[in-house]
Write an enzyme that holds these catalytic residues in place. Structure first.
Site, PDB file in Angstrom:
ATOM      1  N   SER A  50      -8.702  -6.364  19.669  1.00 46.63           N
ATOM      2  CA  SER A  50      -8.214  -7.128  18.516  1.00 46.63           C
ATOM      3  C   SER A  50      -8.029  -8.591  18.874  1.00 46.63           C
ATOM      4  CB  SER A  50      -6.906  -6.529  18.012  1.00 46.63           C
ATOM      5  OG  SER A  50      -6.014  -6.365  19.081  1.00 46.63           O
ATOM      6  N   HIS A  57     -14.811  -4.831  15.613  1.00 44.16           N
ATOM      7  CA  HIS A  57     -13.369  -4.728  15.375  1.00 44.16           C
ATOM      8  C   HIS A  57     -13.104  -3.966  14.086  1.00 44.16           C
ATOM      9  CE1 HIS A  57      -9.302  -6.913  14.637  1.00 44.16           C
ATOM     10  NE2 HIS A  57      -9.130  -5.765  15.237  1.00 44.16           N
ATOM     11  N   ASN A  97      -7.178 -11.404  12.723  1.00 43.71           N
ATOM     12  CA  ASN A  97      -5.847 -11.536  13.321  1.00 43.71           C
ATOM     13  C   ASN A  97      -5.362 -12.978  13.407  1.00 43.71           C
ATOM     14  OD1 ASN A  97      -5.253  -8.869  13.532  1.00 43.71           O
ATOM     15  ND2 ASN A  97      -6.354  -8.629  15.450  1.00 43.71           N
TER      16      ASN A  97
HETATM   17  N1  CAA Z   1      -7.614   8.964   7.708  1.00 47.54           N
HETATM   18  C1  CAA Z   1      -8.266   9.273   6.582  1.00 47.54           C
HETATM   19  N2  CAA Z   1      -7.797   8.989   5.346  1.00 47.54           N
HETATM   20  C2  CAA Z   1      -6.605   8.370   5.266  1.00 47.54           C
HETATM   21  C3  CAA Z   1      -5.864   7.986   6.399  1.00 47.54           C
HETATM   22  C4  CAA Z   1      -6.415   8.321   7.658  1.00 47.54           C
HETATM   23  N3  CAA Z   1      -5.790   8.027   8.812  1.00 47.54           N
HETATM   24  N4  CAA Z   1      -4.721   7.381   5.990  1.00 47.54           N
HETATM   25  C5  CAA Z   1      -4.756   7.347   4.657  1.00 47.54           C
HETATM   26  N5  CAA Z   1      -5.888   7.946   4.211  1.00 47.54           N
HETATM   27  C6  CAA Z   1      -6.341   8.060   2.821  1.00 47.54           C
HETATM   28  C7  CAA Z   1      -5.490   9.011   2.005  1.00 47.54           C
HETATM   29  O1  CAA Z   1      -5.961  10.335   2.118  1.00 47.54           O
HETATM   30  C8  CAA Z   1      -5.670   8.467   0.609  1.00 47.54           C
HETATM   31  O2  CAA Z   1      -6.915   8.900   0.087  1.00 47.54           O
HETATM   32  P1  CAA Z   1      -7.198   8.940  -1.528  1.00 47.54           P
HETATM   33  O3  CAA Z   1      -7.077   7.534  -2.024  1.00 47.54           O
HETATM   34  O4  CAA Z   1      -8.557   9.459  -1.649  1.00 47.54           O
HETATM   35  O5  CAA Z   1      -6.143   9.833  -2.086  1.00 47.54           O
HETATM   36  C9  CAA Z   1      -5.762   6.963   0.828  1.00 47.54           C
HETATM   37  O6  CAA Z   1      -6.154   6.787   2.203  1.00 47.54           O
HETATM   38  C10 CAA Z   1      -4.436   6.275   0.603  1.00 47.54           C
HETATM   39  O7  CAA Z   1      -3.454   6.873   1.441  1.00 47.54           O
HETATM   40  P2  CAA Z   1      -2.011   7.327   0.947  1.00 47.54           P
HETATM   41  O8  CAA Z   1      -2.075   7.737  -0.491  1.00 47.54           O
HETATM   42  O9  CAA Z   1      -1.485   8.302   1.944  1.00 47.54           O
HETATM   43  O10 CAA Z   1      -1.071   6.068   1.144  1.00 47.54           O
HETATM   44  P3  CAA Z   1      -1.219   4.595   0.637  1.00 47.54           P
HETATM   45  O11 CAA Z   1      -1.787   4.493  -0.739  1.00 47.54           O
HETATM   46  O12 CAA Z   1       0.102   4.018   0.921  1.00 47.54           O
HETATM   47  O13 CAA Z   1      -2.293   3.943   1.624  1.00 47.54           O
HETATM   48  C11 CAA Z   1      -2.895   2.757   3.563  1.00 47.54           C
HETATM   49  C12 CAA Z   1      -2.121   3.938   3.010  1.00 47.54           C
HETATM   50  C13 CAA Z   1      -4.386   2.963   3.324  1.00 47.54           C
HETATM   51  C14 CAA Z   1      -2.604   2.709   5.068  1.00 47.54           C
HETATM   52  C15 CAA Z   1      -2.411   1.460   2.815  1.00 47.54           C
HETATM   53  O14 CAA Z   1      -1.024   1.366   2.882  1.00 47.54           O
HETATM   54  C16 CAA Z   1      -3.005   0.190   3.389  1.00 47.54           C
HETATM   55  O15 CAA Z   1      -4.133  -0.177   3.086  1.00 47.54           O
HETATM   56  N6  CAA Z   1      -2.212  -0.518   4.228  1.00 47.54           N
HETATM   57  C17 CAA Z   1      -2.659  -1.754   4.897  1.00 47.54           C
HETATM   58  C18 CAA Z   1      -3.484  -1.383   6.084  1.00 47.54           C
HETATM   59  C19 CAA Z   1      -3.934  -2.607   6.828  1.00 47.54           C
HETATM   60  O16 CAA Z   1      -3.642  -3.747   6.513  1.00 47.54           O
HETATM   61  N7  CAA Z   1      -4.695  -2.351   7.903  1.00 47.54           N
HETATM   62  C20 CAA Z   1      -5.148  -3.402   8.778  1.00 47.54           C
HETATM   63  C21 CAA Z   1      -4.193  -3.469   9.933  1.00 47.54           C
HETATM   64  S1  CAA Z   1      -4.645  -4.733  11.030  1.00 47.54           S
HETATM   65  C22 CAA Z   1      -5.785  -4.030  11.999  1.00 47.54           C
HETATM   66  O17 CAA Z   1      -6.092  -2.876  11.955  1.00 47.54           O
HETATM   67  C23 CAA Z   1      -6.424  -4.928  12.950  1.00 47.54           C
HETATM   68  C24 CAA Z   1      -5.700  -5.329  14.160  1.00 47.54           C
HETATM   69  O18 CAA Z   1      -6.407  -5.708  15.122  1.00 47.54           O
HETATM   70  C25 CAA Z   1      -4.239  -5.426  14.278  1.00 47.54           C
END
Ligand code: CAA
Length: 284
Positions: A120, A141, A191
């Protein structure tokens, strides 16, 4: 143009198991490597659980889930990655561990094979320089949760060839994801922009401007972010957030990237977010 058939993934934690999951789901044979068998078994169970979400929602047959799992071979011996066309590294953000690993992979893989890092924030150019194939070295990434997030930031090191960048962009599209190419500077793009926002949210909490809940509500309801910045920090891991801020601060040399003292203190205390059960919020 080179074709990719067999893919190695080194590191079976949150990112590594997600990366193995999406490659296997797209039809690729995957060798998932880690230091210990129990970590690999845990990773396979997580992939099975995440695939089951699709089965439960009627988007995938149970038989399809089994076929995807069967495409993933688990292994603790790096030598067994020797016939992979691409190896994606997703181990901890530690420069020494990563360079040691890339030296071994470089010595072991066929000349045509591509090496990719899911780092990252560590420089792709620096990692590539310890190998004899900096032209076939690239940053791939993925975002967390890997099966859900559409972006793959594709990072070109100083020596990455056009062909390598093209092969990796094409492969990313075959995963149903969108590659976006960036150059290799500290924090890349994702990031460099995300982490200063999170760090600023921690400063707002530290200075008593608002509670954690209020800060998160403002960004969720006012900006339509799916998670508030402090919830997201807990999700990413506060140690990872701090490491990225340090890379930005050291690499760009601007005081605007200084990590908030509260973030440093929480990491010192072992409050690392979801994974340790406590961060800005508590988790059971
Ligand atoms: N694997 C597969 N599917 C998953 C999953 C996983 N680990 N986690 C969630 N899902 C799916 C769920 O099954 C659900 O599917 P449907 O829409 O088909 O029903 C969908 O994703 C949404 O999940 P939830 O309903 O459980 O919960 P939510 O609506 O709160 O979404 C989230 C969860 C997708 C994590 C959402 O909160 C989100 O997008 N958060 C922000 C994530 C983000 O910003 N990520 C980047 C982080 S930074 C990074 O990764 C880079 C770095 O270098 C730091």
């Amino acid at each position: 143009m080179q074709t990719i058939q067999k893919i190695g993934v080194v590191g079976s934690g949150t990112m590594g198991n997600g990366i193995a999951h999406v490659f296997a789901q797209a039809g690729y044979g995957v060798v998932l490597n880690d230091l210990r068998e129990d970590l690999l078994e845990k990773a396979l169970a997580t992939i099975g659980k995440n695939l089951q979400r699709g089965v439960d929602k009627g988007r995938m047959q149970a038989s399809e889930k089994e076929q995807i799992l069967q495409r993933i071979q688990i292994d603790t011996q790096l030598e067994n990655l020797g016939d992979c066309d691409l190896v994606v590294e997703a181990i901890s953000e530690n420069l020494t561990w990563k360079t040691d690993l890339f030296k071994k992979l470089d010595a072991n893989l066929q000349p045509h094979a591509i090496l990719a890092s899911n780092t990252s924030s560590i420089s792709i150019t620096k990692l590539a320089a310890v190998t004899q194939r900096p032209d076939r070295f690239i940053g791939m990434h993925f975002m967390n949760p890997v099966p859900v997030m559409v972006l793959v930031e594709v990072i070109r090191g100083i020596a990455t060839s056009d062909e390598t960048a093209q092969v990796i962009s094409d492969l990313t599209q075959k995963l149903g994801k969108t590659p976006v190419e960036v150059n290799d500077y500290p924090g890349f793009i994702a990031n460099r922009i995300l982490l200063p926002m999170i760090n600023e949210a921690v400063y707002a909490l530290y200075e008593g401007v608002a509670t954690a809940e209020a800060i998160d509500s403002i960004m969720k309801l006012g900006m339509n972010h799916p998670m508030g910045p402090l919830t997201l920090a807990d999700f990413i891991g506060l140690d990872t957030c701090l490491a990225i801020m340090r890379v930005l601060h050291d690499g760009l040399g601007d005081s605007k990237y200084r990590p908030c003292p509260l973030l440093v203190k929480m990491v010192d205390a072992g409050y690392l977010g979801r994974k340790s059960g406590r961060g800005f919020y508590t988790y059971t």
